[in-house]
Motif scaffolding. Sequence first.
Motif, mmCIF file in Angstrom:
data_model
loop_
_atom_site.group_PDB
_atom_site.id
_atom_site.type_symbol
_atom_site.label_atom_id
_atom_site.label_comp_id
_atom_site.label_asym_id
_atom_site.label_seq_id
_atom_site.Cartn_x
_atom_site.Cartn_y
_atom_site.Cartn_z
ATOM 1 N N ALA A 246 -38.914 4.700 -34.271
ATOM 2 C CA ALA A 246 -38.430 3.917 -33.132
ATOM 3 C C ALA A 246 -39.262 4.208 -31.884
ATOM 4 C CB ALA A 246 -36.958 4.219 -32.881
ATOM 5 N N ALA A 247 -39.591 5.475 -31.666
ATOM 6 C CA ALA A 247 -40.393 5.843 -30.497
ATOM 7 C C ALA A 247 -41.800 5.263 -30.595
ATOM 8 C CB ALA A 247 -40.451 7.365 -30.356
ATOM 9 N N SER A 248 -42.403 5.299 -31.789
ATOM 10 C CA SER A 248 -43.746 4.740 -31.946
ATOM 11 C C SER A 248 -43.742 3.223 -31.775
ATOM 12 C CB SER A 248 -44.324 5.130 -33.306
ATOM 13 O OG SER A 248 -43.535 4.618 -34.355
ATOM 14 N N MET A 249 -42.635 2.572 -32.173
ATOM 15 C CA MET A 249 -42.525 1.133 -31.943
ATOM 16 C C MET A 249 -42.431 0.831 -30.448
ATOM 17 S SD MET A 249 -39.635 -1.542 -33.333
ATOM 18 C CE MET A 249 -38.403 -0.779 -32.272
ATOM 19 N N ASP A 250 -41.675 1.656 -29.702
ATOM 20 C CA ASP A 250 -41.601 1.486 -28.250
ATOM 21 C C ASP A 250 -42.976 1.643 -27.616
ATOM 22 O OD1 ASP A 250 -38.878 1.170 -28.577
ATOM 23 O OD2 ASP A 250 -38.385 3.239 -28.029
ATOM 24 N N ALA A 251 -43.750 2.638 -28.092
ATOM 25 C CA ALA A 251 -45.104 2.842 -27.574
ATOM 26 C C ALA A 251 -45.999 1.650 -27.907
ATOM 27 C CB ALA A 251 -45.692 4.131 -28.150
ATOM 28 N N PHE A 252 -45.822 1.068 -29.105
ATOM 29 C CA PHE A 252 -46.637 -0.069 -29.526
ATOM 30 C C PHE A 252 -46.347 -1.294 -28.656
ATOM 31 C CE2 PHE A 252 -47.518 -3.651 -32.499
ATOM 32 C CZ PHE A 252 -48.869 -3.415 -32.680
ATOM 33 N N VAL A 253 -45.057 -1.515 -28.342
ATOM 34 C CA VAL A 253 -44.688 -2.637 -27.470
ATOM 35 C C VAL A 253 -45.287 -2.435 -26.080
ATOM 36 C CG1 VAL A 253 -42.753 -3.794 -26.335
ATOM 37 C CG2 VAL A 253 -42.580 -3.171 -28.749
ATOM 38 N N ALA A 254 -45.203 -1.214 -25.557
ATOM 39 C CA ALA A 254 -45.773 -0.926 -24.243
ATOM 40 C C ALA A 254 -47.286 -1.141 -24.253
ATOM 41 C CB ALA A 254 -45.444 0.504 -23.829
ATOM 42 N N TYR A 255 -47.947 -0.747 -25.333
ATOM 43 C CA TYR A 255 -49.405 -0.942 -25.428
ATOM 44 C C TYR A 255 -49.751 -2.429 -25.417
ATOM 45 C CZ TYR A 255 -53.832 -1.683 -27.823
ATOM 46 O OH TYR A 255 -55.088 -2.137 -28.156
ATOM 47 N N LYS A 256 -49.021 -3.223 -26.198
ATOM 48 C CA LYS A 256 -49.324 -4.653 -26.283
ATOM 49 C C LYS A 256 -49.141 -5.344 -24.936
ATOM 50 C CE LYS A 256 -48.408 -7.248 -29.620
ATOM 51 N NZ LYS A 256 -47.682 -8.121 -30.563
ATOM 52 N N ASN A 257 -48.155 -4.884 -24.162
ATOM 53 C CA ASN A 257 -47.892 -5.495 -22.860
ATOM 54 C C ASN A 257 -48.840 -4.994 -21.771
ATOM 55 O OD1 ASN A 257 -45.805 -6.910 -24.037
ATOM 56 N ND2 ASN A 257 -44.193 -5.553 -23.271
ATOM 57 N N ASN A 258 -49.635 -3.967 -22.082
ATOM 58 C CA ASN A 258 -50.529 -3.387 -21.078
ATOM 59 C C ASN A 258 -51.917 -3.116 -21.653
ATOM 60 O OD1 ASN A 258 -48.624 -2.563 -18.577
ATOM 61 N ND2 ASN A 258 -47.535 -2.123 -20.503
ATOM 62 N N GLN A 259 -52.411 -4.043 -22.475
ATOM 63 C CA GLN A 259 -53.700 -3.831 -23.116
ATOM 64 C C GLN A 259 -54.847 -3.763 -22.117
ATOM 65 O OE1 GLN A 259 -54.650 -5.853 -26.849
ATOM 66 N NE2 GLN A 259 -52.548 -6.648 -26.945
ATOM 67 N N ASP A 260 -54.683 -4.439 -20.976
ATOM 68 C CA ASP A 260 -55.749 -4.396 -19.976
ATOM 69 C C ASP A 260 -55.946 -2.990 -19.423
ATOM 70 O OD1 ASP A 260 -53.228 -4.457 -18.870
ATOM 71 O OD2 ASP A 260 -53.834 -5.591 -17.088
ATOM 72 N N ALA A 261 -54.924 -2.138 -19.524
ATOM 73 C CA ALA A 261 -55.059 -0.764 -19.030
ATOM 74 C C ALA A 261 -55.939 0.082 -19.936
ATOM 75 C CB ALA A 261 -53.672 -0.118 -18.910
ATOM 76 N N PHE A 262 -56.209 -0.415 -21.141
ATOM 77 C CA PHE A 262 -57.013 0.357 -22.091
ATOM 78 C C PHE A 262 -58.456 -0.152 -22.192
ATOM 79 C CE2 PHE A 262 -52.671 1.133 -23.222
ATOM 80 C CZ PHE A 262 -52.643 2.451 -23.653
ATOM 81 N N GLU A 263 -58.797 -1.182 -21.411
ATOM 82 C CA GLU A 263 -60.147 -1.736 -21.484
ATOM 83 C C GLU A 263 -61.121 -0.888 -20.670
ATOM 84 O OE1 GLU A 263 -59.807 -5.736 -20.167
ATOM 85 O OE2 GLU A 263 -58.729 -6.418 -21.954
#
Length: 580
Positions: free
Chosen positions: A563-580
């Motif tokens: 569940a925690a990793s899914m929450d992290a995955f959702v946060a990543y998808k919504n903030n992909q520009d922060a990882f560019e």
Amino acid sequence: MLSNTAVPYYYGQFRDKVLRGEIPVNENVSLEMNRIDALIRDPEYYYDPDPVEGWIKFCERELTLTDGSDLYLLDTFKLWAEEIFGWYYFVERSVPDGNGHYRVKQVKTRLINKQYLIIGRGAAKTLYESCIHAYFLIVDRSTTVQVTTAPTMRQAEEVMSSIKTAIARAHGPVIQFLTEGSLQNTTGNRNNRQKLASTKVGIQEFITNSKLEVVPMDIDKLQGSRCKIATIDEWLSGDIREDVMTPLEQSCAKNAAQGDGYWLIVSTSSEGTVRNGPGDDIKMELTKILHGEYYNPHVSIWWYKLDDLSEVGMPEMWKKANPNLGVTVLYDTYQQEVERAENVPSARNDILAKRFGIPMEGYTFFFTFDETKPQRLYNTKGLPCALGADLSQGDDFCSFAFLFPLPGGAFGIKTRNYISSKTLNDLPPSLRAKYEEFIREGSLIIMDGVILDLMQVYDELDGYITRMEFDIRCFGYDPYNAKEFVERWSTENGPFGIEKVIQGSRTESVPLGEIKKLASERLWIFNEGIMQFAMGNCIVIEDTNGNRKLAKQRYEAKIDPVAASMDAFVAYKNNQDAFE
């Protein structure tokens, strides 16, 4: 006659075949043979062949198979029953002398009062239970209550089916006599009334008013049943979360008769795929008995399984898991199952457990066995990541997952999980052993106290992040029980990239499907046992529209890291520009 030096007849035949190499046995059966050899050497215990032969003659003369054909007992049945009916010892007891007084007398008592039979699917273990029940119901002249239980009532009814057939066929002279007359004769001569019949209560023997009934596998239903003979079927196979052996033993002990009529519990099952429950606790106890760490001569243990996973590909070793192979189940059936396990990964766990007695780690309802295998995860120190938090069990279990985007579309997962010392101390033995593995690998942290203080958890997590130099770009969390934690995170790290992930099919359906695809392509990379444990416990509820959500079906089966990793995955998808 009684002998404290004689070798039991059927065990002697079995031992000779094992020594000649005709029958392969695993380590557990070998240890049980050592225990029987110790009984032979011990002058305190006596072997009596007469009850064993009496049981065999009764079964073959009076009983039938479920389809009505003649019953010829298997060598394994004789071997198992010989350990129940063949061993005795003498104890001093106060017994009535018929004049209102009691005197101390040495009483012959049956040694075995519990037998565990763990054996592969298709070994006719249910028929063995039926033979035990029918013998005590008809031959034992005391008034007794017998119960049979299983994970489902329909499954428990199978134990009674062959007895009902034997009553209908009246194959032998005893059952012919007991079934003469009619149940409808309630006012006429009692001699013209049927004395053994299947009724809505169960199977009743009216001469002694004894009965055999089906009882749900539930502690409240079994407590206080005052039964003398009990069988438990498939106690490892289902998702059983209650130890029904203890209440049954307590119930039997209350009604324990003197001498040879002592109580008996027979527990039969094939291996299961639900780990860390009461079944594993019992198996830990049985292992101690077999290895001599816990001396208990009153328990008979026949535990069939392959010694190693490599033996699955050796047909000559399959009899280690099912000694009745070739008689009650065909070699061809096992061969088909092996081929299916190789080609259908989702069925592999169940086949290895049920056919070959190899306990596998958890059900893989959503993730297949191969998808839950840990992989090598290279150094993640200093890498950018998304943080996910599941605090919904703040008083028990808190999980945090760090999601690292890797080259090639893969994601690396590291977790940090917390429980209180009180929770750890309250765990059953098998689950405690599992948690201690997680503690040793560093993925589970124990916090002192009865309940978790989320501020202490925050401080420990913050120190861990600092030591590992994780570059956290966004934070996803389930809002339940997370307000205080999230407010502090926002104050100390800023509000940017914080995503609320509400549990439910609307939020979870898409990321669950994507995580499933990543896992199937081996792009969901983790190296921690606790993540494997959580993925193995994952159950997903799917509605008619195909929307999915995680289901925490059992309180003990933790899926919080997923569940925690899914929450992290959702946060990543919504903030992909922060990882560019």
